[in-house]
Write a protein that holds these residues in place. Structure first.
Motif, PDB file in Angstrom:
ATOM      1  N   LYS A 409       0.833  -1.212   0.000  1.00  0.00           N
ATOM      2  CA  LYS A 409       0.000   0.000   0.000  1.00  0.00           C
ATOM      3  C   LYS A 409       0.865   1.259   0.000  1.00  0.00           C
ATOM      4  O   LYS A 409       0.516   2.260  -0.625  1.00  0.00           O
ATOM      5  N   LYS A 422      -5.613   0.672  -6.979  1.00  0.00           N
ATOM      6  CA  LYS A 422      -5.266  -0.051  -5.742  1.00  0.00           C
ATOM      7  C   LYS A 422      -6.019  -1.370  -5.649  1.00  0.00           C
ATOM      8  O   LYS A 422      -5.439  -2.417  -5.319  1.00  0.00           O
ATOM      9  N   LEU A 426      -3.927  -4.764  -5.593  1.00  0.00           N
ATOM     10  CA  LEU A 426      -3.978  -5.564  -4.366  1.00  0.00           C
ATOM     11  C   LEU A 426      -4.445  -6.980  -4.670  1.00  0.00           C
ATOM     12  O   LEU A 426      -3.942  -7.961  -4.107  1.00  0.00           O
TER      13      LEU A 426
END
Length: 448
Positions: A409, A422, A426
């Motif tokens: 992150k 993101k 992820l």
């Protein structure tokens, strides 16, 4: 040619009376002197001011020359069962994976009886360092007569502490002339209860110094030269090897490897060997103990205590036998795994920031308003848990797998990834090894 871009003006410009400037004037000078984009610098500085003026004023007065606030994340690690009481521990730290690792260790030991912790002793130390070049036997006789006066002339300082059960425990004369010519100490031990006690101890020591010099001038057995005792300084010691707490965990070996695909007995053996390596190899011990301090410092900061003093003391303690060594220890006996730490911690839950900083007060309330001894136990447990989590990773999956997942992150934020990016990345790295270069490549590919 590499020097031509240096701003010598900012490197050499000095200022008089800086401390007397208003905060806004201090900021103006800072940004005008050191930043090319002074509007942006000022914006960043003001961005971290608290909108509550009263609260910001409180923060401004914690230290000198305040221009803004420097934020650290305050997280919590739940499920810490310590001596039968369940705790959620506050942790102020900037490093990813620390809070997650502590939480994971807490949950693991929750189902195995939790952590046991005991305070062994709470003695703190202060010293008056002085020079004396006369007859040593005379000095010893003088000290024996002086000692009751040292207690009596500090009564106005110690009376409230004594009423609560603390105060000065003992005062000794120590001969250090084998190290420095003429060097002696008044070596005092103290009990400061729930206060860390720095101001209390230093006030006592300064009175000792005054009494020492005054009484020496009137001691009839001294020659004129012997009466001139030269006090170098009076100061507490942050090394408190007699302010000790022990924390431990234990379980049957068969329960140790839950959640891994490793044989529990093999795991126990590797874990103990990893600790043994840290006990004998300073290069490993430093990193090993840094992991312990990840847990300890985070709680010390969250509760408004002095992490620099704790660090200095702990590392001196780790070297007390002549070689820097592990703070934690492990054993396997009678089919039982045991892991423990014995560590010096001088902490306070009253005085200083504990009664001023709103988040410190909140953290202490979260911990059931602990006494100093309770906090010693909690902090020691946090260090032990952190070290357990690190060693468990090192001896099974490796440290990078979990750490880099948490660091992912940070890398994405560094490249200003959108929420959509993101989410995709992820998911992509859910089953992939996270490296900085791999993440950068994935971001570039996604954006192209």
């Amino acid at each position: 040619m590499y020097l031509c871009n240096f701003n010598y003006h900012s490197m050499t410009k000095s200022i008089s009376g800086f401390s007397r400037l208003s905060k806004s004037k201090k900021i103006d000078w800072i940004v005008d002197t050191y930043f090319t984009n002074n509007k942006n610098a000022k914006k960043i500085i003001k961005q971290y001011w608290n909108t509550d003026e009263q609260l910001q004023s409180l923060h401004d007065e914690f230290i000198e020359n305040t221009i803004t606030n420097y934020y650290l994340p305050l997280g919590v690690a739940p499920n810490f069962l310590i001596n039968g009481t369940l705790h959620t521990i506050p942790m102020a730290i900037e490093e990813s994976s620390v809070v997650a690792a502590a939480s994971k260790a807490a949950k693991f030991w929750l189902d195995r009886g939790g952590f046991k912790a005991d305070v062994i002793s709470t003695t703190k130390i202060g010293q008056v360092h002085f020079k004396y070049f006369g007859n040593k036997e005379k000095l010893i006789s003088f000290f024996n007569e002086l000692k009751p006066a040292l207690f009596k002339e500090t009564e106005n300082i110690t009376q409230n502490m004594v009423k609560r059960g603390g105060g000065i425990k003992d005062i000794e004369l120590k001969d250090k002339t084998h190290k420095i010519e003429g060097y002696f100490q008044l070596h005092a031990t103290f009990e400061t209860l729930d206060a860390m006690g720095a101001n209390f101890i230093n006030s006592c020591l300064e009175q000792f110094s005054k009494t020492l010099k005054e009484k020496a001038q009137n001691y009839v057995a001294f020659d004129e030269e012997e009466k001139d005792i030269d006090v170098i300084m009076s100061i507490l010691s942050n090394y408190v090897p007699e302010c000790l707490v022990k924390a431990e965990v234990s379980c049957p070996i068969s329960e140790l490897a839950e959640g891994t695909d490793i044989d529990p007995y093999e795991f126990a053996d590797k874990f103990v060997q990893a600790v043994q390596i840290a006990e004998v190899e300073p290069y490993r011990a430093v990193t090993h103990n840094k992991g312990v301090m990840n847990g300890i410092d985070a709680v010390v900061l969250a509760t408004g205590n002095d992490f620099r003093a704790i660090e200095a003391c702990v590392h001196a303690y780790a070297s007390r036998n002549g070689s820097y060594s592990s703070l934690t220890h492990a054993s396997v006996e009678n089919d039982q795994f045991k892991f423990w730490i014995e560590i010096p911690l001088a902490l306070g839950t009253v005085g200083g920031l504990t009664s001023l900083h709103p988040l410190v007060k909140l953290s202490l309330e979260l911990l059931h308003k602990p006494t100093a001894q309770d906090l010693m136990k909690i902090v020691a447990v946090a260090g032990l848990a952190q070290n357990f989590a690190a060693l468990r990773s090192l001896t099974t999956t490796g440290i990078q797998k979990g750490h880099m997942k948490m660091h992912l992150k940070n890398i994405l934020n560094q490249f200003q990834a959108t929420e959509e990016e993101k989410t995709k990345l992820l998911e992509q790295f859910k089953d992939q090894v996270v490296t900085h270069s791999a993440v950068v490549e994935a971001i570039e590919k996604l954006r192209s």
